[in-house]
Design a protein around this motif. Structure first.
Motif, PDB file in Angstrom:
ATOM      1  N   ARG A 166       0.831  -1.214   0.000  1.00 52.35           N
ATOM      2  CA  ARG A 166       0.000   0.000   0.000  1.00 52.35           C
ATOM      3  C   ARG A 166       0.862   1.260   0.000  1.00 52.35           C
ATOM      4  O   ARG A 166       0.611   2.194  -0.771  1.00 52.35           O
ATOM      5  N   TYR A 203       2.434   1.760  -3.488  1.00 52.09           N
ATOM      6  CA  TYR A 203       1.464   2.190  -4.495  1.00 52.09           C
ATOM      7  C   TYR A 203       1.019   3.630  -4.263  1.00 52.09           C
ATOM      8  O   TYR A 203       0.831   4.389  -5.228  1.00 52.09           O
ATOM      9  N   GLU A 204       0.829   4.007  -3.019  1.00 47.94           N
ATOM     10  CA  GLU A 204       0.388   5.376  -2.739  1.00 47.94           C
ATOM     11  C   GLU A 204       1.459   6.386  -3.127  1.00 47.94           C
ATOM     12  O   GLU A 204       1.143   7.455  -3.676  1.00 47.94           O
ATOM     13  N   ARG A 205       2.723   6.074  -2.875  1.00 46.43           N
ATOM     14  CA  ARG A 205       3.806   6.964  -3.302  1.00 46.43           C
ATOM     15  C   ARG A 205       3.882   7.032  -4.826  1.00 46.43           C
ATOM     16  O   ARG A 205       4.029   8.105  -5.415  1.00 46.43           O
ATOM     17  N   LEU A 230       1.480   6.469  -6.911  1.00 47.13           N
ATOM     18  CA  LEU A 230       0.278   7.141  -7.413  1.00 47.13           C
ATOM     19  C   LEU A 230       0.411   8.655  -7.312  1.00 47.13           C
ATOM     20  O   LEU A 230       0.007   9.393  -8.223  1.00 47.13           O
ATOM     21  N   LYS A 231       0.986   9.122  -6.239  1.00 47.21           N
ATOM     22  CA  LYS A 231       1.172  10.562  -6.059  1.00 47.21           C
ATOM     23  C   LYS A 231       2.060  11.140  -7.157  1.00 47.21           C
ATOM     24  O   LYS A 231       1.778  12.208  -7.711  1.00 47.21           O
ATOM     25  N   THR A 239      -1.891   1.839 -11.548  1.00 50.51           N
ATOM     26  CA  THR A 239      -1.477   1.872 -10.149  1.00 50.51           C
ATOM     27  C   THR A 239      -2.677   2.027  -9.218  1.00 50.51           C
ATOM     28  O   THR A 239      -2.728   1.411  -8.151  1.00 50.51           O
ATOM     29  N   ILE A 240      -3.662   2.807  -9.622  1.00 48.59           N
ATOM     30  CA  ILE A 240      -4.835   2.979  -8.759  1.00 48.59           C
ATOM     31  C   ILE A 240      -5.626   1.670  -8.664  1.00 48.59           C
ATOM     32  O   ILE A 240      -6.212   1.354  -7.622  1.00 48.59           O
ATOM     33  N   LEU A 265      -3.659  -0.483  -6.204  1.00 47.73           N
ATOM     34  CA  LEU A 265      -3.880   0.032  -4.857  1.00 47.73           C
ATOM     35  C   LEU A 265      -5.260  -0.393  -4.368  1.00 47.73           C
ATOM     36  O   LEU A 265      -5.436  -0.796  -3.208  1.00 47.73           O
ATOM     37  N   SER A 311     -11.942   0.590  -1.399  1.00 45.86           N
ATOM     38  CA  SER A 311     -11.215  -0.174  -2.413  1.00 45.86           C
ATOM     39  C   SER A 311     -11.988  -0.257  -3.728  1.00 45.86           C
ATOM     40  O   SER A 311     -11.415  -0.112  -4.816  1.00 45.86           O
TER      41      SER A 311
END
Length: 545
Positions: free
Chosen positions: A219, A222-224, A226-227, A243-244, A247, A259
């Motif tokens: 997580r 993926y969040e990094r 995605l940003k 990527t989303i 995630l 989700s």
């Protein structure tokens, strides 16, 4: 059109936030302009021409990965398929597709030339599933990059990432993780923490953690990623959608409520970008339909499955197994909500199509027959109160189907095994392993269903003792099949195989208690076996978690 409109209702919950503002590449550390083959619009801006030391993106189906390469431009490739011969403990992957777009880079010196040769040859062998050869070339690429460009050069990062991906496929996780981390560290040091190449490498590391079910670490990665992708590519870009989606998958596995929104977002982005009928979008729709089915939201699942069938039928017609599979998934969902008539029509059409497309004794035909037999048993259950004679007719038809399913499944099991010196059976090939596992499941399920069918006949015609004997025989065959083929570990060790075996044991226990004159010792032995299998299944599920 009806299916599209119906499915569109599912997407009303999508977030309507405006696209994240996209910054110009020139504002990024060590970044020039970005050149694509053609012009692409990201977040309202059209970009073109020349980005030095960018990366080459190659997307692989399944848990998408990125093979990095250093080149003079960035090139994006579509998702294509990678098929693994087994989801279990294998150390190889059979890669059936990998599409690379030429980057047009100019070889500047002997080190660049050697590095590129090693990298390209490694990719070539990786694509062919020749992982040992690929590993040697990727190791040579790392060594050449370090000698020619220095220890902290992006060429080294790309080579490390490629080797890490190979080790991930081989499940050599202890070797892979340090390479992923090293690649990210080099890229952050060279390009900055917010560079798109860092985002790609973080996505790969997220895949690595997801495979191992290290969900919290996945997580964070993926969040990094995605940003970074949101800022550089914009929220309308398919790679942002990729990527989303992953995630969303991680959050779903963690039990997080938002989700589904992320998965829906990834589908919407593909549809808005004209990829609504792509294989990638269909796969994501299927995954979301599975989520709905597991949570008993059959109406939502039905809408998605109708949409999928509509798309695939238009694209490929009924001369394609893809259409058959899509129709079968819809039929089984319709069966779950009691729409038996439409389900029966679809399942019969699937069987007719399979008989044309596949050999007569293919295991998919056996599975299809099992599905139809179960449907007829449900029809019989509905008819029992109003027309017992017709109910028995339905059961007779189901029995014939189950007989054929049992015959085919047993033949498939035997055909894909051969005697060995020290074992009764052994795996002939990886494909045989997969077919054998499916055949084992179909055989146990068909015998279990046959036992239940005879027990139902016994309830309708209480005086017919032969139904007791036949029910007992079918359920005991489950036990003999499990023991007969249990010497092959991959057949008997799967939790779902054990679960089906357990179901047979429980049905036999109920039959012995309710309808048969039972030897007390035999019943005790059977109950001991039930407890033993329950413990084994519980242990397997804990290992999976």
């Amino acid at each position: 059109m009806f299916f599209r409109q119906a499915a569109a209702n599912l997407f009303k919950r999508l977030r309507n936030s405006a696209p994240f503002p996209t910054k110009n590449w020139s504002s990024m550390p060590n970044a020039g302009e970005l050149r694509f083959s053609g012009q692409h619009n990201f977040g309202g801006h059209t970009w073109s021409s020349n980005c030095r030391q960018a990366l080459k993106w190659v997307f692989l189906h399944g848990q998408t990965v990125t093979i990095l390469g250093i080149s003079s431009v960035t090139a994006l490739a579509e998702d294509v398929s990678i098929e693994s011969s087994s989801k279990n403990a294998t150390n190889e992957a059979e890669i059936t597709g990998l599409r690379e777009i030429e980057d047009g880079s100019v070889i500047s010196n002997v080190h660049t030339s050697k590095w590129r040769v090693f990298t390209d040859k490694g990719r070539e062998y990786f694509m062919q599933g020749k992982l040992e050869q690929a590993e040697r070339f990727f190791l040579s690429a790392i060594q050449e990059a370090k000698e020619g460009f220095g220890e902290r050069d992006p060429h080294v990062a790309a080579a490390c990432n490629n080797l890490a991906e190979l080790y991930r496929v081989k499940k050599a996780f202890d070797k892979a993780e340090p390479l992923y981390v090293e690649a990210i560290d080099i890229l952050e040091e060279f390009f900055g923490r917010d560079d798109i190449r860092v985002g790609a490498a973080l996505h790969n590391l997220g895949q690595f953690y997801l495979v191992q079910r290290k969900l919290e670490k996945a997580r964070v990665c993926y969040e990094r990623s995605l940003k970074i992708k949101r800022r550089v590519l914009g929220e309308a870009h398919p790679d942002y959608a990729d990527t989303i989606y992953h995630l969303g998958t991680v959050l779903y596995l963690q039990g997080k409520e938002d989700s589904e929104d992320l998965i829906l977002d990834s589908i919407r982005i593909l549809e808005d970008g004209g990829q609504g009928e792509s294989i990638l979008c269909i796969r994501r729709l299927q995954y979301l339909a599975q989520i709905y089915t597991k949570s008993n939201r059959f109406t939502d699942a039905e809408i998605l499955l109708r949409k999928i069938l509509h798309i695939v039928e238009l694209l490929k017609g009924w001369k394609s197994l893809d259409t058959v599979v899509a129709a079968e998934r819809l039929a089984l969902t319709l069966q779950s909500v009691g729409q038996l008539r439409e389900a029966a029509v679809l399942l019969q059409r699937c069987l007719d199509a399979r008989k044309v497309l596949l050999p007569e004794e293919h295991i998919q035909n056996a599975a299809n027959m099992l599905h139809i037999a179960r449907l007829k048993m449900l029809n019989s259950s509905q008819l029992r109160k109003t027309n017992s004679s017709q109910a028995m007719d339905e059961l007779d038809l189901a029995k014939d189907l189950l007989g054929n399913s049992i015959r085919i499944a047993r033949k498939v099991l035997i055909r894909h095994m051969k005697p060995e010196e020290n074992e009764e059976f052994t795996v002939v090939s990886r494909k045989a392993g997969k077919d054998g596992h499916v055949a084992m499941m179909i055989l146990l399920q068909s015998l279990n269903a046959l036992g239940m069918l005879e027990m139902t006949k016994l309830e309708i015609q209480e005086s017919r003792e032969e139904h007791q004997v036949e029910a007992d025989s079918a359920l005991r065959q489950c036990i003999s099949v499990f023991k007969e083929f249990g010497s092959v570990r991959y057949l008997s060790d799967h939790p779902e195989v054990k679960a089906e075996y357990l179901s047979c044991l429980r049905h036999l226990s109920n039959l012995m208690i309710s309808h048969m004159k039972t030897n007390k010792n035999s019943l005790e032995e059977l109950n001991d076996e039930i407890k033993h299998v329950e413990v084994e299944i519980s242990k397997s599920r804990r290992r999976e978690i």
